[in-house]
Write a protein that holds these residues in place. Structure first.
Motif, PDB file in Angstrom:
ATOM      1  N   SER A 217       0.834  -1.207   0.000  1.00 15.28           N
ATOM      2  CA  SER A 217       0.000   0.000   0.000  1.00 15.28           C
ATOM      3  C   SER A 217       0.866   1.254   0.000  1.00 15.28           C
ATOM      4  O   SER A 217       0.578   2.226  -0.714  1.00 15.28           O
ATOM      5  CB  SER A 217      -0.931   0.000   1.216  1.00 15.28           C
ATOM      6  N   ILE A 218       1.946   1.219   0.800  1.00 16.80           N
ATOM      7  CA  ILE A 218       2.844   2.385   0.870  1.00 16.80           C
ATOM      8  C   ILE A 218       3.525   2.623  -0.474  1.00 16.80           C
ATOM      9  O   ILE A 218       3.525   3.741  -1.014  1.00 16.80           O
ATOM     10  CB  ILE A 218       3.898   2.183   1.980  1.00 16.80           C
ATOM     11  N   PHE A 219       4.105   1.542  -1.048  1.00 19.12           N
ATOM     12  CA  PHE A 219       4.775   1.678  -2.344  1.00 19.12           C
ATOM     13  C   PHE A 219       3.776   2.076  -3.433  1.00 19.12           C
ATOM     14  O   PHE A 219       4.090   2.870  -4.332  1.00 19.12           O
ATOM     15  CB  PHE A 219       5.476   0.374  -2.730  1.00 19.12           C
ATOM     16  N   GLY A 220       2.586   1.487  -3.359  1.00 23.54           N
ATOM     17  CA  GLY A 220       1.563   1.800  -4.349  1.00 23.54           C
ATOM     18  C   GLY A 220       1.143   3.254  -4.305  1.00 23.54           C
ATOM     19  O   GLY A 220       0.983   3.900  -5.347  1.00 23.54           O
ATOM     20  N   MET A 221       0.958   3.804  -3.103  1.00 18.36           N
ATOM     21  CA  MET A 221       0.572   5.212  -2.967  1.00 18.36           C
ATOM     22  C   MET A 221       1.682   6.138  -3.449  1.00 18.36           C
ATOM     23  O   MET A 221       1.416   7.209  -4.004  1.00 18.36           O
ATOM     24  CB  MET A 221       0.189   5.505  -1.516  1.00 18.36           C
ATOM     25  N   MET A 222       2.937   5.711  -3.243  1.00 18.02           N
ATOM     26  CA  MET A 222       4.050   6.484  -3.795  1.00 18.02           C
ATOM     27  C   MET A 222       3.965   6.526  -5.322  1.00 18.02           C
ATOM     28  O   MET A 222       4.199   7.557  -5.951  1.00 18.02           O
ATOM     29  CB  MET A 222       5.386   5.887  -3.344  1.00 18.02           C
ATOM     30  N   GLY A 223       3.619   5.390  -5.927  1.00 21.37           N
ATOM     31  CA  GLY A 223       3.468   5.333  -7.373  1.00 21.37           C
ATOM     32  C   GLY A 223       2.330   6.211  -7.868  1.00 21.37           C
ATOM     33  O   GLY A 223       2.453   6.879  -8.895  1.00 21.37           O
ATOM     34  N   VAL A 224       1.222   6.214  -7.125  1.00 19.43           N
ATOM     35  CA  VAL A 224       0.091   7.079  -7.485  1.00 19.43           C
ATOM     36  C   VAL A 224       0.520   8.541  -7.461  1.00 19.43           C
ATOM     37  O   VAL A 224       0.216   9.317  -8.379  1.00 19.43           O
ATOM     38  CB  VAL A 224      -1.094   6.856  -6.519  1.00 19.43           C
ATOM     39  N   PHE A 225       1.238   8.926  -6.410  1.00 19.53           N
ATOM     40  CA  PHE A 225       1.665  10.318  -6.247  1.00 19.53           C
ATOM     41  C   PHE A 225       2.628  10.732  -7.352  1.00 19.53           C
ATOM     42  O   PHE A 225       2.508  11.818  -7.930  1.00 19.53           O
ATOM     43  CB  PHE A 225       2.320  10.510  -4.882  1.00 19.53           C
ATOM     44  N   VAL A 226       3.588   9.855  -7.675  1.00 21.07           N
ATOM     45  CA  VAL A 226       4.629  10.210  -8.656  1.00 21.07           C
ATOM     46  C   VAL A 226       4.076  10.230 -10.085  1.00 21.07           C
ATOM     47  O   VAL A 226       4.344  11.164 -10.853  1.00 21.07           O
ATOM     48  CB  VAL A 226       5.814   9.229  -8.555  1.00 21.07           C
ATOM     49  N   TYR A 227       3.306   9.187 -10.464  1.00 15.98           N
ATOM     50  CA  TYR A 227       2.902   9.036 -11.858  1.00 15.98           C
ATOM     51  C   TYR A 227       1.505   9.598 -12.165  1.00 15.98           C
ATOM     52  O   TYR A 227       1.245  10.032 -13.282  1.00 15.98           O
ATOM     53  CB  TYR A 227       2.956   7.561 -12.258  1.00 15.98           C
ATOM     54  N   ASP A 228       0.609   9.556 -11.189  1.00 17.55           N
ATOM     55  CA  ASP A 228      -0.770   9.959 -11.465  1.00 17.55           C
ATOM     56  C   ASP A 228      -1.284  11.018 -10.493  1.00 17.55           C
ATOM     57  O   ASP A 228      -2.501  11.190 -10.365  1.00 17.55           O
ATOM     58  CB  ASP A 228      -1.696   8.726 -11.417  1.00 17.55           C
ATOM     59  N   GLY A 229      -0.377  11.702  -9.825  1.00 20.05           N
ATOM     60  CA  GLY A 229      -0.780  12.687  -8.820  1.00 20.05           C
ATOM     61  C   GLY A 229      -1.670  13.778  -9.380  1.00 20.05           C
ATOM     62  O   GLY A 229      -2.694  14.134  -8.775  1.00 20.05           O
ATOM     63  N   GLN A 230      -1.321  14.299 -10.539  1.00 20.54           N
ATOM     64  CA  GLN A 230      -2.101  15.381 -11.125  1.00 20.54           C
ATOM     65  C   GLN A 230      -3.484  14.915 -11.550  1.00 20.54           C
ATOM     66  O   GLN A 230      -4.484  15.605 -11.352  1.00 20.54           O
ATOM     67  CB  GLN A 230      -1.349  15.958 -12.334  1.00 20.54           C
ATOM     68  N   ARG A 231      -3.554  13.713 -12.146  1.00 18.71           N
ATOM     69  CA  ARG A 231      -4.848  13.197 -12.579  1.00 18.71           C
ATOM     70  C   ARG A 231      -5.763  12.884 -11.391  1.00 18.71           C
ATOM     71  O   ARG A 231      -6.980  13.084 -11.470  1.00 18.71           O
ATOM     72  CB  ARG A 231      -4.645  11.938 -13.432  1.00 18.71           C
ATOM     73  N   VAL A 232      -5.170  12.398 -10.291  1.00 20.40           N
ATOM     74  CA  VAL A 232      -5.962  12.166  -9.081  1.00 20.40           C
ATOM     75  C   VAL A 232      -6.476  13.493  -8.535  1.00 20.40           C
ATOM     76  O   VAL A 232      -7.633  13.605  -8.104  1.00 20.40           O
ATOM     77  CB  VAL A 232      -5.126  11.430  -8.012  1.00 20.40           C
ATOM     78  N   ALA A 233      -5.626  14.527  -8.557  1.00 16.37           N
ATOM     79  CA  ALA A 233      -6.043  15.850  -8.083  1.00 16.37           C
ATOM     80  C   ALA A 233      -7.157  16.432  -8.950  1.00 16.37           C
ATOM     81  O   ALA A 233      -8.063  17.117  -8.439  1.00 16.37           O
ATOM     82  CB  ALA A 233      -4.838  16.792  -8.077  1.00 16.37           C
ATOM     83  N   ASP A 234      -7.125  16.134 -10.252  1.00 20.36           N
ATOM     84  CA  ASP A 234      -8.129  16.684 -11.168  1.00 20.36           C
ATOM     85  C   ASP A 234      -9.457  15.937 -11.110  1.00 20.36           C
ATOM     86  O   ASP A 234     -10.527  16.563 -11.132  1.00 20.36           O
ATOM     87  CB  ASP A 234      -7.601  16.652 -12.608  1.00 20.36           C
ATOM     88  N   HIS A 235      -9.396  14.603 -11.053  1.00 18.55           N
ATOM     89  CA  HIS A 235     -10.621  13.813 -11.193  1.00 18.55           C
ATOM     90  C   HIS A 235     -10.897  12.860 -10.030  1.00 18.55           C
ATOM     91  O   HIS A 235     -11.910  12.161 -10.054  1.00 18.55           O
ATOM     92  CB  HIS A 235     -10.575  12.997 -12.501  1.00 18.55           C
ATOM     93  N   GLY A 236     -10.006  12.789  -9.030  1.00 19.62           N
ATOM     94  CA  GLY A 236     -10.255  11.936  -7.874  1.00 19.62           C
ATOM     95  C   GLY A 236      -9.662  10.540  -8.019  1.00 19.62           C
ATOM     96  O   GLY A 236      -9.298  10.100  -9.123  1.00 19.62           O
ATOM     97  N   VAL A 237      -9.592   9.839  -6.894  1.00 16.81           N
ATOM     98  CA  VAL A 237      -9.003   8.494  -6.859  1.00 16.81           C
ATOM     99  C   VAL A 237      -9.832   7.502  -7.663  1.00 16.81           C
ATOM    100  O   VAL A 237      -9.301   6.627  -8.354  1.00 16.81           O
ATOM    101  CB  VAL A 237      -8.864   8.011  -5.401  1.00 16.81           C
ATOM    102  N   PHE A 238     -11.147   7.636  -7.601  1.00 15.85           N
ATOM    103  CA  PHE A 238     -12.029   6.630  -8.207  1.00 15.85           C
ATOM    104  C   PHE A 238     -12.531   7.041  -9.591  1.00 15.85           C
ATOM    105  O   PHE A 238     -13.577   6.576 -10.028  1.00 15.85           O
ATOM    106  CB  PHE A 238     -13.211   6.359  -7.272  1.00 15.85           C
ATOM    107  N   GLN A 239     -11.774   7.868 -10.271  1.00 18.83           N
ATOM    108  CA  GLN A 239     -12.155   8.266 -11.623  1.00 18.83           C
ATOM    109  C   GLN A 239     -12.202   7.061 -12.540  1.00 18.83           C
ATOM    110  O   GLN A 239     -11.316   6.207 -12.541  1.00 18.83           O
ATOM    111  CB  GLN A 239     -11.161   9.289 -12.176  1.00 18.83           C
ATOM    112  N   GLY A 240     -13.262   6.968 -13.333  1.00 11.28           N
ATOM    113  CA  GLY A 240     -13.384   5.891 -14.309  1.00 11.28           C
ATOM    114  C   GLY A 240     -13.743   4.536 -13.729  1.00 11.28           C
ATOM    115  O   GLY A 240     -13.825   3.548 -14.469  1.00 11.28           O
ATOM    116  N   TYR A 241     -13.973   4.447 -12.418  1.00 12.48           N
ATOM    117  CA  TYR A 241     -14.298   3.158 -11.812  1.00 12.48           C
ATOM    118  C   TYR A 241     -15.727   2.743 -12.202  1.00 12.48           C
ATOM    119  O   TYR A 241     -16.644   3.563 -12.199  1.00 12.48           O
ATOM    120  CB  TYR A 241     -14.181   3.231 -10.293  1.00 12.48           C
TER     121      TYR A 241
END
Length: 326
Positions: A217-241
């Motif tokens: 979970s820790i490594f995964g959240m780091m990956g979210v922040f580094v690679y998809d941080g902007q997209r999460v900020a724009d559309h949320g964690v559950f975008q497209g779910y």
């Protein structure tokens, strides 16, 4: 009862493996309005679900006592920080592997992915020899050679119909192949490393999976922040779910638990049968349902070799010395 558990666990493994590959492929290629779901967030959520499932299993083993559960977590995780830290390496590799599988299935059809991913048998065997000092028998070495030949035939270039080329033009077969090969190497190394740790301690598989899940979970959240941080900020964690995304996440979370059950109740021959059946089902459904795959005679022959190799690797010849003495 044990006979029933053996085949029940095997059936669940076939269902989990096949449905995960097909639903993941469908969820990554299904065209809909709005942004597609982020694979990095799906990996994190799957790790969290795995932690919850393992906590419930430890709670069950603790006679449904919250005090017992707390004591086990204190004794096995918090009070043994060095033992817990050992899981950081395989956990990071598993997290990378899970992300690579999304990349692979975004660019390869389910059937080709399923067959190619069996190269993890080869990488696991090689890491077992180098890291654990295991000795492979004649049948196992023959199976590894057969496996490499089969996968090479599956990846052999073929003439693809023009309409199908247009369907898969958004993806790249080369990127998918690199992703699945990288996943095979990471799976082999992490699996053998994890086996080495399990043999060195007496902790339960569920506790080890909780530790893996925490680091994952820790490594995964780091990956979210580094690679998809902007997209999460724009559309949320559950975008497209959607419902297919949640099915994929749930199946991925339960995968490790299913494999643990199969290891406990089934032998190598039956696991080979499950793998072979899963490959066949994935091929048929990929052709008839997803319609993103046109099998060729070369593909069928390569798949046949991979299935033979899977059985051959788990084959253990019976010792005839006692029969000769009788």
């Amino acid at each position: 009862m044990e006979f029933n558990l053996k085949y029940i666990s095997l059936g669940i493994l076939v269902f989990q493996t096949t449905s995960l590959v097909l639903t993941m492929r469908y969820s990554r290629t299904f065209k809909e309005e709005g942004p597609r779901y982020l694979a990095s967030t799906a990996v994190v959520i799957a790790e969290m679900m795995k932690i919850v499932a393992c906590l419930l299993l430890v709670y069950k083993d603790s006679s449904y006592s919250l005090k017992g559960l707390n004591r086990v977590l204190q004794d096995e995780i918090i009070n043994k920080p060095m033992e817990t830290l050992k899981l950081a390496i395989p956990s990071g590799i598993y997290t990378l592997q899970n992300n690579l599988l999304y990349v692979a299935l975004s660019n390869l059809d389910a059937a080709t992915y399923q067959v190619t991913y069996q190269l993890k048998v080869l990488t696991t065997a090689l890491f077992s020899v180098t890291m654990l000092g295991k000795n492979l028998g004649l049948y196992q070495w023959l199976s590894l050679l057969t496996l490499m030949a089969g996968v090479a035939l599956v990846q052999w270039p073929t003439d693809t119909p023009e309409d199908l080329k247009k369907e898969i033009s958004a993806g790249s077969q080369f990127i998918g192949l690199i992703a699945v090969l990288s996943a095979c190497f990471s799976s082999g190394f992490a699996g053998v490393y994890f086996e080495k740790i399990l043999k060195g301690t007496k902790q339960s598989v569920w506790i080890r999976n909780i530790q893996l899940g925490l680091f994952g979970s820790i490594f995964g959240m780091m990956g979210v922040f580094v690679y998809d941080g902007q997209r999460v900020a724009d559309h949320g964690v559950f975008q497209g779910y959607n419902k297919f995304t949640w099915i994929v996440v749930t199946l991925q979370a339960l995968g490790g638990l299913v494999i643990a059950a199969v290891i406990k109740y089934a032998d190598n021959i039956l696991k080979g049968f499950a793998t072979s059946l899963s490959i066949i089902l994935s091929t048929l459904i990929s052709f008839f349902w997803l319609q993103d795959f046109v099998p060729t005679s070369v593909f069928f022959f390569g798949t046949f070799l991979v299935i033979v190799a899977t059985f051959l690797y788990g084959y253990e010849p019976k010792d005839t010395t006692d029969l000769s003495r009788a």
